[in-house]
Structure formats: structure tokens, C-alpha cells
Scaffold this active site. Structure first.
Site, short mmCIF file in Angstrom:
data_model
loop_
_atom_site.label_atom_id
_atom_site.label_comp_id
_atom_site.label_asym_id
_atom_site.label_seq_id
_atom_site.Cartn_x
_atom_site.Cartn_y
_atom_site.Cartn_z
N THR A 1 55.42 62.80 97.77
CA THR A 1 55.85 63.20 99.10
C THR A 1 56.62 64.52 99.12
O THR A 1 56.94 65.03 100.18
CB THR A 1 56.73 62.10 99.74
OG1 THR A 1 57.80 61.80 98.84
CG2 THR A 1 55.93 60.84 99.99
N GLU B 1 59.61 71.73 85.82
CA GLU B 1 60.30 72.71 84.98
C GLU B 1 61.80 72.47 85.09
O GLU B 1 62.28 72.10 86.17
CB GLU B 1 59.96 74.12 85.47
CG GLU B 1 60.58 75.23 84.64
CD GLU B 1 60.27 76.61 85.22
OE1 GLU B 1 59.46 76.71 86.15
OE2 GLU B 1 60.86 77.58 84.72
N GLU C 1 52.54 81.87 71.83
CA GLU C 1 53.64 82.75 72.23
C GLU C 1 54.55 82.95 71.03
O GLU C 1 54.47 82.21 70.06
CB GLU C 1 54.48 82.08 73.34
CG GLU C 1 53.92 82.17 74.71
CD GLU C 1 54.83 81.49 75.74
OE1 GLU C 1 56.00 81.23 75.41
OE2 GLU C 1 54.33 81.22 76.83
N HIS D 1 61.81 81.37 78.73
CA HIS D 1 62.10 79.97 78.43
C HIS D 1 62.47 79.79 76.97
O HIS D 1 62.20 80.61 76.12
CB HIS D 1 60.99 79.03 78.88
CG HIS D 1 59.65 79.36 78.34
ND1 HIS D 1 59.36 79.27 77.02
CD2 HIS D 1 58.52 79.78 78.96
CE1 HIS D 1 58.09 79.60 76.84
NE2 HIS D 1 57.56 79.92 78.00
#
Lengths: 378, 295, 378, 295
Positions: free
Chosen positions: D17, D103, D214, D252
Site C-alpha cells: 500500500t 535501501e 564494483e 554505499h
């Protein structure tokens, strides 16, 4: 260790749970005064370590302070399942829209705390379990993770439809688990958990059993013990580190190990006698314990013979023998004593007893038969 | 053969320097148990003086003790406040069988300790148990050695001294034992009747089993069901607590009669229904074993 | 989030750890006054988010308050690894019998907190790990159980021989884990953990990194952030929820996603350009973020061109387009902007940009080449 | 074929929702994913209105949702403070694949959640990941559907949008995918490169693999070693972060260069040494895949 409702409620309050106020009275005057400060209708509740208080007439509604006084007068001193009521809790009466049951206890099979909740609250949960088991939702808590938020929610979701109430109840359930943990409980129960017509969730009864093995960590809980509520012998036994249960027979039993103690009682019965008590002097080998055991047993005027049945493992027979000798020096024991000692250091023990003038057996059947015989002949 | 311990058992005593620990270490060594190390934090580097001039090295940690000695079993005599921690340490160090003698360990500590032991693949016996003995091979715990003798009967019991009683009578009657196991009377125990029955079932030398239960709980009933379904060896059972009044606590938490479940009567009936010979008093056990084994 | 030594020490003190007293000074006067209250020899330590403070001359012993003042004067304003020192910690000097290293950090491979301890303390632990790995004892904490008492003891047992010191150190290690947990840290370190000649264990340096994702739970820790110690652009970026790192080039980059942002910078370099920054506008689709990003990029006078590279997943291209349009309305941007938008709602985004007079690319190589070209030609 | 999700995937959306949850639920339904339920505590009994007039029932708890719908997969769009809890709930309800898009989940929460998922036998993808898509079959997460097409290449990536970039170029060049998986950039992720490589190795339809890494950590190096030892399918690799200065945080926590380990250079060299074709820029990936597959 059992504690009273008002004490359990204090533990719940400290965990943040919604518990209505309440104060304890030991006299009708006090009860009336408390009822007056609350105003309105109050409930007067017997504080006693037993279920079935309501059925026994130990819980009464009072619409005036005078009525509260009258109820307290009736309840104080009342006997409920053999226990005398010394205190009443006076607490404002709540409007009740619904009653549910929420409890958590240490489950043997799961080896973990297990919750039980039921929308059928305010009644005996064992009865619900027997007659309508589908009305109970159970959840075993993984002790590695504790009660997880979604699990508390899942339990609450079984009780209510209104999302706002489910959320409140889930919080109460999580808090109940925290209280269970932090108090070192083996059982903690809210029965009933109510909703009010305004949609508030409240715990209006509380029951907590503390794990005796946790008490070294919780000196503040040990202080909650109501020694008034137990006979002198049980208090004395506990303080000496013994397990003692008074029974109605005349053969005083002093045994090491709960299993052997029960088997000894069973054997007394088998040979036509009647045990006066269960008494386990435990696994350690402290002569002081034997002294305490003899004091407790001889304090019972029914006891006609004292039966020792000791099988030595951690408890060394020589320590027990020394204890018996020392105890008989300290207290004046008129009751005949029959002794059976086998196991670790038994030769040394027999030597000690013989030097002190006792005679000792090595067979359990023989010593029990002898004890029953002495009790019958006395 | 035997179950859980035998001549390959290499034992560490946790809490070797305490009163009970040192007394029973000497007793175990006397019996012939290979006590290879002791652990008491802060006493590492010291030596335990055993009987006959034999010595046992003491370590600060289980990790060192296991690394130095290759131990596979430990026995715990540390005080209740630290005993669950000792179980965690033993399981973490790779010990396979952890025998917890200590009485009075908080039940919430044990819930975590049992979970940890399961995660690490260790078996816990107890707590609050007398340990076990495989006569002629190894003794771990506090069972008095003089009452056992090698032979064909496996013994499992929830209580300590009552086990001694039964074993003593067997031995006196000339019936020896493969292994005698005291599983302990606490509410949360690591090894239950069924675990022991499984092990005895797999042990070729065990020809009959004596199972000594108590009031409270339903462990005996589950064991009886297991016997009926899986076991083709004779079992003799005894239940203590026939005279216990309902609802009263008899010495330990394991022995509470709750509601209708767990009375001695119920358990004895369940034994009988599942083909277990029921002894009315400890002295009857020997006769029933003889009968069951066709002696 | 990095915090200063004195802040980390306060966290340690709250966990009950033995940390010597200390106070922070921002002026030489303050440093002198603090040294005077302690009396005796003090240490004056630069408070800056960087290792190697000792080697850089940022840690000095002072035997008098005047000397403390002089050291503070030298250290305040000093640059250590590009960071200006604005505060010094003044703390009584300790007699050191031995130095050890104790640290815990979240380990990717074990997916759990991992302790490292070494009797070789006071030096760079990465160096010990590289040159003498056997001198480090490691332990992974099972997050289901936390650090167990025997594990703390086992770690301490690797550092010392004296039982009394092992016991103290085990307690400090357990407290360090509690501090790590309760502060929501990703790293917590004592280097060195010392023993004094009297056999006391003390933490005389402290380093804690807070997990940025925990800050919503720890408003009190957010208050520890030293915004003086970071450039305006980084503060602004953080407040806007952007990840930003200033670099030395002239191509301002605004990209969604860290990986794509790095790949974009790499591609700028590949085509002969020089990125001015790393900037990740993140996974959400808030036009305000684009406004903030443009403010930050245009504040850098080196920037000659602004390069957008947006690939829409959670970030919807139309939101980004709206953000760019809105931002260019709000701020007066002289720098040329080149835009690449692909992914969710890209047609709508291209329409918005075209209506606002922008032209947009769909190939990453093309847009980067164009940006590099514009930067070179500007 | 494909890995992790396919036409048998029955998906529950946790946080259906919310803004992101509802948007991407519609996108997933549009793509053809069998979204069988949504869960938002307190909204049980309501209905999610999907595209084309299709509706999805909403439940208060995962337990109810799984019991009612037989779902095997869930995707999480709940805010960071509750996301780890949502993973626990999904694993507890028996979900086999839990895709955590959220996240910003605290890393200590994730340590517990990963342990719990392992205990319950659930696979977690992410957190902080774009999810995955098996073109033509099912899409779970936020990957844009228009950039994929069915075909023989498996794609694994640590970053979100960079994955899209690579996949988009493959699709534009006419090279389709079996499954594209974004494993996420957080320090503690549930499914890593090696897990995906194992799955692609077992998937007969996957003929080549693109792996996008990465800077930071050593996951790529471990993957390269696994490729050399176990994989007989061609792999093309790309590493982002060649221009990143050491010691700075790039967006990050997964992308910190610590000491000498984890630089782009080191990883690219490791790829090359283990037989992985290294792309210098995203645009080179297509050519290398063509070459590797002999197209």
C-alpha cells in the site's frame, strides 16, 4: 516461586504494560480508604497463590467505599484452596467490551517459551484447551531471536479485528515477553486482557511464576515472597535449601533426591504406612541441611518415626552421617530414627553412625518396613 | 558396547578446582575414566593432582583444552550462575557430549544453551543430572561406581538417587549394565528418554532396558509410544510419585502434576498398554528384568 | 558516520568501560586550563576523522599547562590528511605497561560482527594483519547469541597471562560489544587498550563508526556529527539525502545509483575528461533531490558542464525531468546541461524536457562524449 | 529456463500500500508476474486495484497471505525501520525467495535477518537491490521491463542502474537474457555472485554470463575463483569505480576501498587471470558477449 497478583502487576507496569492502578489492603479500614480515593466502583480481590478466586467468592465488586469495606472484611481471613487470604487488592472497576487470554510459559517439549492466546478470556485456559483447542493460538519463541515483532502481531491478530486494537495488543504481548524474560519467570499470564468500550487494551489480572533458579539474579524479586502465606516448615526448608511438602501421615521421611524421596513415600504406602512429608535434602553434602531437616520433621507432632533413606552420589554418606550425629546432639530428638545409607563413602558413614550409637540399614525395603512397623507400634 | 561413553571417551572436567569437581574428578579417574584436562578460568597452567600420583593439566579455556588434548566429552561442575555459559563454551569448542551435573541453572539460560548446543551439533545430558556410566569402561558424573557392573541391561532414569537404587539392586542380583544414564529432572533437559532408547536400540550388547520415570510431563508417555513402534528389546518401567498429591511441587520443576496429565497412575497405565513391564516398587525391577530376559 | 575520539570515549564510558577522563578544547587557552585542572602530565590529541594523527604530529605529551597550551596552539588549525583540526582532547597521561589492540567490525563475508584482538597494540592493525597475521586473534559473533562470556574471555586470554588482567580485559571486550550494538556501529575499536604498572586495564584511544542507516534510531548520535569538519557541499548533500564526493575535474556528474555513477565517471575519464564529483541522487524519485544536486554541482567553480545520467527503476524518469525543470527555474544555471534519461516513464520524461527546451540523449556513451566535448570547449 | 523466478513464481508484495510498493506492484502485474497477495499490517481485508481491473487481496500477516495463496516468493518495499522485520516475517511464513528492495536497512538488523533466513532455509536477495527479472516469465522488484528480452545470457550485478545499462545494451543488440539479477550493494547481502553463478551453471538455457561488479570487498575475486574452478560457460565482467579515489565512500558502504584490497584494477586483473573477459566500458560488454558466444 509464586507471587501475588498485585506484585505481578507491578512487574507488568515496569515493562510499560497498560495495567489499571490498584493498592493492597490488609484491613477492611484500608480497603475502604483506598476505595474512597479511587471513587466510583472498585473491585476487591483476594491476594492468594491460587486460581479459582472468583468462584470461591474472593473477588467482589463494590459500588461504595462502605461496600468495599464489607467485602474486604468477608474476604480477609477467608480460606481458598487451603490458603488463608491476608491481603486484598482494591482496584477501580473497568468497563469491559471483550476479554482475551494471553500467556507465556516455558515449554518442556519445545525447550523454549511458548505463548498461548485465546479470544476466550477470563476463563480457565486449561478448560479452553480441553474443550475448544482451536480457540487457542500457540507460538513457540525461538530463544535465539526472542519474540519477533511479526510474531507478537500474529498472536494479536488472532484475538481482534480492529487494526488499532491489534496493534495495541501486539505491543502488550511484546511487553509481556520482556517482563517474562527480565523477571526470570517460568510463566506469565494476563487473564483477562480486556478491551474497553473506548477501544483501549488493558491487563486487569496478572499471574507470574518466578523460576526459583533465577532468584540469585533478582534479589528484588525474592523480597516479593509472601512468607506469611506459607507454613513455618516450608519457609525453614527453603532457607536451608531443602524441598519440603507437608503431608498427613506419621512416617517422617528424609531422603536425598526427589525421585528417591517419592519412591520412598510410595514404598511407605506400599507397606501400609503413611508418609508425613516429602523432604529432599538435595544433591549437596552439607551437614547443616540434615540438622534443618530433623528440626522440620520433628516439629510435626504427627511424626512417630523418622526414616532416612540416603543413596550417595554427590551427597557423601559420611557427611550425612555426620549431619545426623550433629543434629541429634543439637536437638533433643525423642522420635525413633531408622537410617539407610548406601553409596559414596558408605563404609565411613556406617562407622560414624555406629560410633554414635545408631544402627543402620542398607536395604530400602528393610528400612521402610522397619519404619512402618515402628510407626504402627508407637 | 555401550552408549554415549566408552573406552574412547576423553573427558574434560569444567570446574575441576571446585569442591564437587575435584572430588568427583578423583572418583572418575579412580574408575578409569580418561580425564585428559580440567578447565577453570584463571587457573590455566596449574595441575590437578589425581589419585595414584596421576596429574591432569588445567586450562583457562575449553578451546585450549580441546586443542591440547583432543577431548570429545565434558562434564560440568560449575555453579548455577555460570553453568549455562560452560555448556555454551563446551559446545563452541566442538565437544560432542556435554554432561551438566549442576543443579539450579535458570531455565531461560538453559533454553538458550540447548538451542546453541543443537546449532553446534553437541549432545547435552542434563542439567541437574547424575551423569552416566558404562561399567568397566568410563564414568562421567557422580554415579557411585561400586553399584554397577558390566552386563546386558541399559538403564535410563529421570532421577539421580533412584537410579542408584535400581542399578544397585540389579548389580546385587548379578545383572550387569551396558550403560546407566541419568537424564536429569529439570524442565528442559538435553537428552530425553527417547534419545536414550534410540541409542540402546542400536547397541547390540544391550538386551533389555530399565526406564525409571517420575510424575509430571509426558516424556514417559512419548517414550512408551516409541517403544511400541520402534523397539524390539524388552523394557521394564517404574514411576515414582504414586503418593504425591496433585498440584504440589515435589522437589523439582519436572515433577509437577498439571491437570490430568502426568500422574504416576497415567504413566504406569501407558507403560503397560505399550508393552512395558511395570514395577510396583524398586525391588520388583530385578524380577521383571529376569523375566523379560528369560533368565 | 565518523565521530571524534572524545565522542567515542563518551559512548565507551556509558557502556561502563574504563576510559580515563578528558576534555575538549577549541582554543589554546582552554587546553591550558584543562591541563591545569588535571595537574601532572597530559596528552593533547588532535580530534579529526583520520588515522595517523600521531605520525602527523597531532598527538603531543605536555608536562606543564603552558606546554599543553603551546601544543594546542600548534595542533589547532593543522591539516591531517586534508582535514583541518578544530578541536583537541586534553587527557591525563597514563603509565603504560603494555598496549593491545581490540576492535569489532561488521564483516561482509561472515555476515556478522567480527572481533580482532592483538597483543601488538598502539600500531596500525592493517599493518599487523599484513606483516604478522598470527598476532591477531579473530572471532565472529553469532548474531543470534551475541558475544558470549566465554568468547570475550577467549579473546582476552590471547592478550595477557595474568588472570586478573584477563578478567578485566574480558569485561572490557564484552562492554565494547555492548557499545557497538547499542550505538548502531559498523566499527568500534580500542587502540591501544593498555595495562598500567598497577595492573589496571584502560582504553586510552577510541574509534567508532556509526552505521548511517542506524541514525534514525539514534538522534542523540546524529547530534555528534561534526559538520565543521566537512565541506558545505557534503553537509548539503547529506541533508538532501544524496551521496556526494568532491573531486578535482570539471565535468559535474549527477547520476542515479552508485554503480552507474562510478561507471559514468569512469567513462568521462575514458573519453579524456575529468569528473568534478561523484553524486548519486539515490533510488527514490523526489524532485527536491535534483534541485539540491544542481545547487551542489553549480557551487563548484571548476564545473564547466553538468552531465545527467539517469536510468529509471524506482527513480522514475518523469520525476527526474520535473526536478531538472523545477531546479532550472529556481536557480540561475549558466553551466550547460546534457541529459541522458532511460527507463521507467522515459517517454513522459523526454516530453517534459523537450517542452522545457532541453534536449536529451538515450545513449550513455553519446552523452558522456558530448559532456567531455563541452567541457573541453568551454 | 531461468533462475530463482519463473512462471511458477507466486508473489506477495510486502508493503503493497506504500507509494513505491503500489507503483511497482502495478508494473509487475503489467509484466505478467503472478502477484497473489499483498501484506500491510492493519489493512487486511482491503484490496489492491491492479492494472486491467485485476485485484490483489491484502492481508495483515504473511502467515495468512501464504496460507491463503500458496505464495513462494515475496518482495519487500517497506521502510528501513521495518524492512528487516518484514524479512523475518517472510522467512517465518515459509517463503523460499525474499527480495528486499528497501535501501537503508541497519546493518546489524540485516546480520540477524540473514541468520534467521538461513535457519529457515529461505533465500534473501538484497537488501538495497533492484530485484530480478526472468524475461517473458516473471519480474520481481523494480527492474524496468522494457529493457529486457528473453535469450541466452544471465546477468548478475551489484548495482541497480548500472545493471539496467548493461541489460539495455544487450537487448538493443538483440541479445536476450535468461534472468537478470541485481544482488544489491549493501555490506551484508543474502545472495552473492557465487550463489548466482551456481544457479546459472545449473540452468541449461544460460549460455553466457555477464557479471557487473564494483570497487570494495572481495566478492568479485571469489566469484572469479569459482568461475575458474567450476564453470564451463563464458563470463564477461565489468567493474565500476576505476576513477574512485581510495578511502572515500562512493554512495554505499559496499564501495569503500580498504587498503590494497578491492580496487577496480585489482578486480579487473583478477577477472582476466581467471578467464573472464573484461569490458573497459559498459558499451564493450555486448561485443565481448558476442565474441564469447561465437556469434
Amino acid at each position: 516461586m509464586n507471587i501475588h497478583e498485585y506484585q505481578a502487576k507491578e512487574i507488568f507496569r515496569q515493562a510499560g504494560m497498560p495495567v489499571p492502578p490498584g493498592e493492597v489492603a490488609t484491613t477492611p479500614d484500608e480497603a475502604e480508604a483506598i476505595a474512597r480515593t479511587y471513587g466510583g466502583t472498585v473491585v476487591v480481590k483476594a491476594q492468594v497463590h491460587s486460581g479459582g478466586r472468583g468462584k470461591a467468592g474472593g473477588v467482589k465488586l463494590a459500588s461504595t467505599p462502605e461496600e468495599a469495606r464489607a467485602h474486604a472484611e468477608a474476604i480477609l481471613g477467608m480460606e481458598i484452596r487451603g490458603l488463608t487470604v491476608n491481603r486484598v487488592l482494591v482496584t477501580p472497576a473497568e468497563d469491559i467490551a471483550s476479554e482475551a487470554y494471553v500467556g507465556v510459559l516455558m515449554d518442556r517439549k519445545a525447550q523454549a517459551p511458548t505463548f498461548m492466546v485465546s479470544a476466550e478470556g477470563g476463563v480457565d485456559i486449561e478448560e479452553v484447551a480441553a474443550t475448544n483447542p482451536d480457540a487457542i493460538r500457540k507460538l513457540t519463541v525461538d530463544p535465539r531471536y526472542g519474540l519477533l515483532p511479526h510474531q507478537a502481531y500474529w498472536l494479536a491478530n488472532a484475538l481482534y479485528d480492529d487494526p488499532a486494537i491489534i496493534k495495541q495488543a501486539a505491543r502488550v504481548i511484546a511487553q509481556l515477553y520482556d517482563a517474562f524474560r527480565s523477571a526470570g519467570a517460568s510463566m506469565a499470564e494476563i487473564n483477562p486482557l480486556i478491551t474497553t468500550p473506548e477501544g483501549e487494551v488493558k491487563a486487569i489480572d496478572a499471574k507470574v511464576t518466578i523460576d526459583d533458579n533465577e532468584l540469585f539474579r533478582h534479589p528484588e524479586l525474592e523480597a516479593l515472597r509472601d512468607t506469611d502465606a506459607e507454613p513455618w516448615a516450608e519457609t525453614r526448608a527453603r532457607e536451608a535449601g531443602l524441598s519440603f511438602v507437608k503431608l498427613d501421615g506419621d512416617v517422617g521421611c528424609c531422603v536425598n533426591g526427589a525421585g528417591l524421596a517419592m519412591a520412598t513415600m510410595d514404598l511407605v504406602k506400599y507397606y501400609g504406612g503413611d508418609p508425613a512429608n516429602f523432604l529432599d535434602i538435595g544433591g549437596s553434602s552439607n551437614p547443616e541441611k540434615v540438622v534443618a531437616a530433623l528440626e522440620i520433621i520433628t516439629a510435626d507432632p504427627n511424626v512417630k518415626v523418622i526414616l532416612f533413606n540416603i543413596f550417595g552420589g554427590i551427597t557423601r554418606c559420611d557427611d550425612v552421617a555426620n549431619g545426623i550425629v550433629e543434629a541429634t546432639r543439637r536437638i533433643d530428638i525423642k522420635t525413633p530414627i531408622v537410617i539407610r545409607l548406601t553409596g559414596t563413602n558408605e563404609e565411613e558413614a556406617l562407622r560414624i553412625l555406629e560410633e554414635a550409637g545408631f544402627s543402620a540399614f542398607t536395604s530400602m525395603d528393610e528400612v521402610v518396613q522397619k519404619a512402618v512397623e515402628l510407626a504402627a507400634g508407637a | 558396547m555401550s552408549i554415549f561413553i566408552d573406552e574412547n571417551t576423553r573427558l574434560i572436567v569444567q570446574g575441576i578446582t571446585g569442591r564437587d569437581g575435584s572430588f568427583h574428578t578423583a572418583q572418575m579417574m579412580e574408575y578409569g575414566t580418561a580425564v585428559v584436562a580440567g578447565v577453570t578460568p584463571g587457573k590455566g597452567g596449574q595441575t590437578f593432582e589425581g589419585p595414584g600420583g596421576r596429574t591432569v593439566p588445567i586450562f583457562n579455556t575449553m578451546d585450549e583444552a580441546v586443542a591440547e588434548t583432543g577431548a570429545n566429552t565434558s562434564v560440568i561442575y560449575v555453579p548455577p550462575a555460570f553453568a549455562a555459559g560452560a555448556i555454551l563454551e563446551a559446545a563452541d569448542a566442538g565437544i560432542e557430549l556435554i554432561v551438566a551435573i549442576t543443579e539450579g541453572i535458570p531455565v531461560q539460560d538453559m533454553a538458550r544453551a540447548h538451542a546453541f548446543a543443537r546449532d553446534r551439533g553437541a549432545r547435552v545430558l542434563g542439567p541437574n543430572c547424575p551423569g552416566l556410566i558404562s561399567p568397566g569402561k568410563s564414568k562421567v558424573g557422580i554415579l557411585p561406581a561400586q553399584i554397577v557392573t558390566p552386563g546386558p541391561v541399559g538403564v535410563i532414569s529421570r532421577s539421580g538417587t533412584l537410579t542408584y537404587e535400581a542399578v544397585y539392586q540389579l548389580t546385587t542380583a548379578g545383572i550387569g549394565q551396558t550403560t546407566c544414564v541419568g537424564i536429569g529432572g529439570d524442565p528442559l533437559i538435553g537428552t530425553n528418554f527417547v534419545d536414550c532408547l534410540e541409542a540402546f536400540a542400536a547397541d547390540a550388547d544391550t538386551k533389555a532396558i530399565v526406564m525409571i520415570g517420575e510424575i509430571g510431563g509426558t516424556d514417559e508417555q512419548e517414550a512408551a509410544a516409541w517403544v511400541r513402534e520402534h523397539l524390539d528389546k524388552p523394557v521394564v518401567g517404574f514411576i515414582a510419585g504414586q503418593t504425591a498429591p496433585p498440584g504440589r511441587r515435589m522437589g523439582h520443576a519436572g515433577a509437577i502434576i498439571s491437570g490430568s496429565a502426568g500422574t504416576a497412575e497415567e504413566k504406569m497405565q501407558c507403560f503397560a498398554e505399550n508393552g512395558i513391564a511395570v514395577a510396583k516398587r524398586p525391588a520388583d525391577i530385578v524380577g521383571l528384568v529376569r523375566e523379560a530376559m528369560g533368565l
